[in-house]
Scaffold this active site. Structure first.
Site, PDB file in Angstrom:
ATOM      1  N   HIS A  36      -2.308  -1.652  -6.700  1.00  0.00           N
ATOM      2  CA  HIS A  36      -1.705  -1.269  -5.420  1.00  0.00           C
ATOM      3  C   HIS A  36      -2.169  -2.246  -4.328  1.00  0.00           C
ATOM      4  O   HIS A  36      -1.940  -2.017  -3.140  1.00  0.00           O
ATOM      5  CB  HIS A  36      -2.191   0.169  -5.137  1.00  0.00           C
ATOM      6  CG  HIS A  36      -1.473   0.919  -4.082  1.00  0.00           C
ATOM      7  ND1 HIS A  36      -2.107   1.443  -2.991  1.00  0.00           N
ATOM      8  CD2 HIS A  36      -0.180   1.270  -3.952  1.00  0.00           C
ATOM      9  CE1 HIS A  36      -1.241   2.090  -2.237  1.00  0.00           C
ATOM     10  NE2 HIS A  36      -0.060   1.996  -2.788  1.00  0.00           N
ATOM     11  N   ASP A  40     -16.926   6.506  14.913  1.00  0.00           N
ATOM     12  CA  ASP A  40     -17.731   6.361  16.139  1.00  0.00           C
ATOM     13  C   ASP A  40     -17.275   5.191  17.006  1.00  0.00           C
ATOM     14  O   ASP A  40     -18.066   4.679  17.820  1.00  0.00           O
ATOM     15  CB  ASP A  40     -19.226   6.168  15.789  1.00  0.00           C
ATOM     16  CG  ASP A  40     -19.841   7.419  15.161  1.00  0.00           C
ATOM     17  OD1 ASP A  40     -19.179   8.474  15.183  1.00  0.00           O
ATOM     18  OD2 ASP A  40     -20.973   7.322  14.648  1.00  0.00           O
ATOM     19  N   LYS A  94      -3.208   2.824   6.239  1.00  0.00           N
ATOM     20  CA  LYS A  94      -4.415   3.455   5.735  1.00  0.00           C
ATOM     21  C   LYS A  94      -5.594   2.789   6.429  1.00  0.00           C
ATOM     22  O   LYS A  94      -5.971   1.684   6.076  1.00  0.00           O
ATOM     23  CB  LYS A  94      -4.569   3.240   4.219  1.00  0.00           C
ATOM     24  CG  LYS A  94      -3.343   3.601   3.387  1.00  0.00           C
ATOM     25  CD  LYS A  94      -2.729   2.376   2.770  1.00  0.00           C
ATOM     26  CE  LYS A  94      -1.480   2.578   1.967  1.00  0.00           C
ATOM     27  NZ  LYS A  94      -0.602   3.670   2.237  1.00  0.00           N
ATOM     28  N   ASP A 137      -6.278 -21.242   2.084  1.00  0.00           N
ATOM     29  CA  ASP A 137      -7.433 -22.089   2.358  1.00  0.00           C
ATOM     30  C   ASP A 137      -7.937 -21.900   3.790  1.00  0.00           C
ATOM     31  O   ASP A 137      -8.999 -22.409   4.140  1.00  0.00           O
ATOM     32  CB  ASP A 137      -7.112 -23.568   2.074  1.00  0.00           C
ATOM     33  CG  ASP A 137      -5.870 -24.040   2.813  1.00  0.00           C
ATOM     34  OD1 ASP A 137      -4.786 -23.452   2.596  1.00  0.00           O
ATOM     35  OD2 ASP A 137      -5.974 -24.988   3.605  1.00  0.00           O
ATOM     36  N   LYS A 172      -2.676  -5.208  -1.656  1.00  0.00           N
ATOM     37  CA  LYS A 172      -1.728  -5.790  -0.703  1.00  0.00           C
ATOM     38  C   LYS A 172      -2.473  -6.821   0.133  1.00  0.00           C
ATOM     39  O   LYS A 172      -2.739  -6.611   1.298  1.00  0.00           O
ATOM     40  CB  LYS A 172      -1.171  -4.690   0.204  1.00  0.00           C
ATOM     41  CG  LYS A 172      -0.237  -3.731  -0.534  1.00  0.00           C
ATOM     42  CD  LYS A 172      -0.211  -2.375   0.112  1.00  0.00           C
ATOM     43  CE  LYS A 172       0.800  -1.436  -0.467  1.00  0.00           C
ATOM     44  NZ  LYS A 172       0.786  -1.243  -1.894  1.00  0.00           N
ATOM     45  N   HIS A 176       2.598   4.588   6.851  1.00  0.00           N
ATOM     46  CA  HIS A 176       2.099   4.121   5.577  1.00  0.00           C
ATOM     47  C   HIS A 176       0.720   3.486   5.742  1.00  0.00           C
ATOM     48  O   HIS A 176       0.082   3.056   4.783  1.00  0.00           O
ATOM     49  CB  HIS A 176       3.107   3.095   5.028  1.00  0.00           C
ATOM     50  CG  HIS A 176       2.931   2.760   3.600  1.00  0.00           C
ATOM     51  ND1 HIS A 176       2.458   1.551   3.177  1.00  0.00           N
ATOM     52  CD2 HIS A 176       3.166   3.479   2.491  1.00  0.00           C
ATOM     53  CE1 HIS A 176       2.417   1.541   1.862  1.00  0.00           C
ATOM     54  NE2 HIS A 176       2.835   2.690   1.418  1.00  0.00           N
TER      55      HIS A 176
HETATM   56  C1  LIG Z   1       5.387   0.084  -3.132  1.00  0.00           C
HETATM   57  O1  LIG Z   1       6.257  -0.405  -4.101  1.00  0.00           O
HETATM   58  C2  LIG Z   1       6.480   0.437  -5.218  1.00  0.00           C
HETATM   59  C3  LIG Z   1       7.337  -0.295  -6.210  1.00  0.00           C
HETATM   60  O2  LIG Z   1       8.558  -0.638  -5.660  1.00  0.00           O
HETATM   61  C4  LIG Z   1       7.127   1.717  -4.759  1.00  0.00           C
HETATM   62  O3  LIG Z   1       7.301   2.582  -5.866  1.00  0.00           O
HETATM   63  C5  LIG Z   1       6.265   2.367  -3.737  1.00  0.00           C
HETATM   64  O4  LIG Z   1       6.989   3.436  -3.178  1.00  0.00           O
HETATM   65  C6  LIG Z   1       5.844   1.428  -2.641  1.00  0.00           C
HETATM   66  N1  LIG Z   1       4.903   2.089  -1.795  1.00  0.00           N
HETATM   67  C7  LIG Z   1       3.576   2.073  -1.870  1.00  0.00           C
HETATM   68  C8  LIG Z   1       2.855   3.319  -1.608  1.00  0.00           C
HETATM   69  O5  LIG Z   1       2.946   1.102  -2.095  1.00  0.00           O
END
Ligand SMILES: *[C@@H]1O[C@H](CO)[C@@H](O)[C@H](O)[C@H]1NC(C)=O
Ligand SMILES: *[C@@H]1O[C@H](CO)[C@@H](O)[C@H](O)[C@H]1NC(C)=O
Ligand SMILES: *[C@@H]1O[C@H](CO)[C@@H](O)[C@H](O)[C@H]1NC(C)=O
Ligand SMILES: *[C@@H]1O[C@H](CO)[C@@H](O)[C@H](O)[C@H]1NC(C)=O
Ligand SMILES: *[C@@H]1O[C@H](CO)[C@@H](O)[C@H](O)[C@H]1NC(C)=O
Length: 472
Positions: free
Chosen positions: A399, A191, A186, A406, A401, A184
């Site tokens: 999306h 270089d 990314k 602080d 994350k 998962h």
């Molecule tokens: C992140 O959470 C969502 C909601 O639960 C879910 O649909 C998704 O598969 C998850 N994955 C990604 C790519 O963020």
């Protein structure tokens, strides 16, 4: 297909053949030793000048040239201003145009053209341009390597086949077989000196239809080389019948981690930086597992913790039977209760959100009381969609994350639920920085901008979001 296909890849987890064996809780397993280790390390470094210098010295001359840029994708049609940051698209183009020798990409799935939706969506143009630039690299003498999660039957292969035809090397990492998760992560490496890490998938929607956040770092071989070790691990696992080595060979190990982050300058400001990786079996010696990185950023906060994450669930999302998994939720409550830390959580929401996310978020938001000096607030961030936009499958969502405190910035690639830290390959960039004009401060400004925007609604204000979040 896009995100759709991506999520479909998680199906193999959906019911597991055998129940997950009971085992001691990872978080508690390493929490105690790591605190002891940290203490011992602190004492050692205080009394031992040579040790104290080691982590700093290893940054070498690289440690003065690194430039970091906070990059975002803001879905089309949103009115988000001040601060504005360079786009993911611009950062990817700059990375591609800087490439002279090599481009390595760790990715979940590829849908950079909108073939997957069989529409002629004009906002796919940016993704299509990125793909065509990538396809030109091998002809310019740039070696392109792509590690991708083993595609499911439903996942489109067009981009990957085009890359291979163009001379790129592509390896599918069979995470379902190796750990029961997916790849998962990314990130990009160029270089061996430039990099991108963030929430954006190799998906045209990640540039124009989904809200994303990441970091691009330029001219920084010391960090790129370390992230390169995580890439090499994926690469090694991308051959048929690969097994996860235990332990990993020495050359995958790192001295850069939560206990001894790399001391360097980012845009001229002093910073202590490391990369974490998940799941634990993919961590070579010295690598901080992603969950322990995340928890230690929460633990390290003195005054406040701000979290922006697509999905937040103190449980597993994809394993069956579902398990309660309070590692992160517990740590946030503890920070609020024991240290008076102000906690703000802003989750993404869309029709595919897990229904269980909402009651747990409300439960977290309930830990708020002036007299008890508990300060926890929870909001949902809603990406608006026109009638046409709402027809784009798996788009119009935050999306993001990331977390900012602080003390530190944490930019990750994982949703905050159990599967992501136990089975799924992900990684994060952790940057501890004090003072102003820093990356950490930029991230804080982004969080504050979104939190106080008209796009976020209080979790208690159910009427404002109920019709738009979760299955109808
Ligand atoms: C992140 O959470 C969502 C909601 O639960 C879910 O649909 C998704 O598969 C998850 N994955 C990604 C790519 O963020
Ligand atoms: C965008 O937001 C700004 C500030 O929040 C506001 O002044 C402006 O009128 C908005 N523009 C549109 C087109 O909604
Ligand atoms: C890296 O640093 C060199 C020397 O300062 C500079 O010329 C070059 O533009 C930088 N590269 C990037 C991509 O920032
Ligand atoms: C370690 O060495 C092996 C064998 O030469 C190589 O395949 C692998 O890529 C190396 N790992 C790293 C992180 O460089
Ligand atoms: C670092 O400096 C560059 C210009 O050299 C700027 O574009 C970027 O926004 C700065 N990064 C941060 C986090 O302030």
């Amino acid at each position: 297909m896009g995100l759709d296909g991506a999520y479909a890849q998680l199906d193999p987890l959906d019911p597991p053949e055998t129940p997950t064996p009971k085992r001691p809780h990872r978080a508690t397993l390493f929490a105690v030793p790591s605190v002891l280790f940290l203490l011992a390390f602190l004492i050692l470094t205080l009394i031992h000048p040579r040790l104290r210098g080691d982590a700093a010295a290893s940054a070498g001359s690289c440690g003065n040239s690194c430039r970091i840029v906070l990059v975002e994708s803001i879905p089309e049609g949103m009115n988000i201003t001040s601060p504005t940051n360079p786009s993911t698209f611009e950062a990817w183009l700059e990375l591609l145009s800087s490439a002279r020798r090599s481009v390595d990409i760790a990715s979940f799935y590829w849908t950079l053209t909108n073939e997957d939706t069989r529409t002629h969506e004009p906002s796919a143009a940016q993704g299509e341009l990125i793909l065509s630039e990538l396809l030109r690299l091998p002809r310019r003498g740039v070696a392109v390597r792509v590690a991708v999660s083993a595609p499911s039957a439903k996942a489109p292969l067009d981009d990957l086949r085009a890359l291979e035809r163009g001379g790129a090397a592509v390896r599918a990492v069979d995470m379902p077989r190796l750990t029961g998760g997916v790849l998962h992560t990314k990130f990009w490496l160029v270089d061996g000196v430039h990099l991108y890490l963030g929430s954006a998938n190799m998906d045209w929607r990640a540039l124009t239809q989904v809200k994303e956040l990441g970091a691009a770092i330029f001219n920084c071989s010391c960090l790129a080389e370390d992230l390169g070790k995580i890439f090499e691990a994926y690469w090694a696992l991308g051959v048929p019948d690969a097994a996860i080595p235990a332990p990993w060979p020495d050359n995958f190990s790192t001295a850069i981690n939560a206990a001894t982050p790399l001391q360097l300058r980012l845009n001229g400001s002093a910073a202590a930086v490391y990369f974490s990786s998940s799941p634990p079996p993919l961590c070579a010696s010295g690598r901080t597992p992603d969950l322990s990185a995340l928890l230690s950023v929460i633990d390290g906060a003195d005054r406040w913790v701000d979290v922006a994450v697509m999905s937040y669930l103190p449980g597993t999302e994809f394993q069956r039977p579902e398990r309660f998994w309070p590692a992160i939720d517990e740590r946030l409550r503890r920070a609020a209760f024991e240290r008076g830390v102000r906690v703000r959580v802003m989750a993404g929401c869309w029709p595919h959100s897990r229904p269980a996310m909402f009651p747990f978020l409300k439960s977290l938001a309930a830990v708020n009381d002036d007299r008890a000096r508990l300060r926890v607030e929870v909001r949902l961030f809603l990406v608006p969609a026109s009638a046409a936009q709402s027809r784009i499958p798996f788009a119009r969502v935050s999306h993001n994350k990331f977390m900012v405190t602080d003390k530190a910035a944490y930019v990750g690639t994982s949703n905050w639920s159990g599967d992501y830290f136990e089975r799924t390959a992900g990684s994060a960039l952790v940057v501890a920085q004090a003072g102003s004009g820093t990356f950490r401060e930029r991230l804080q400004e982004v969080f504050q901008r979104d939190w106080s925007s008209g796009y976020s609604v209080d979790i208690g204000d159910t009427e404002s979001w109920a019709g738009r979040c979760g299955p109808r």
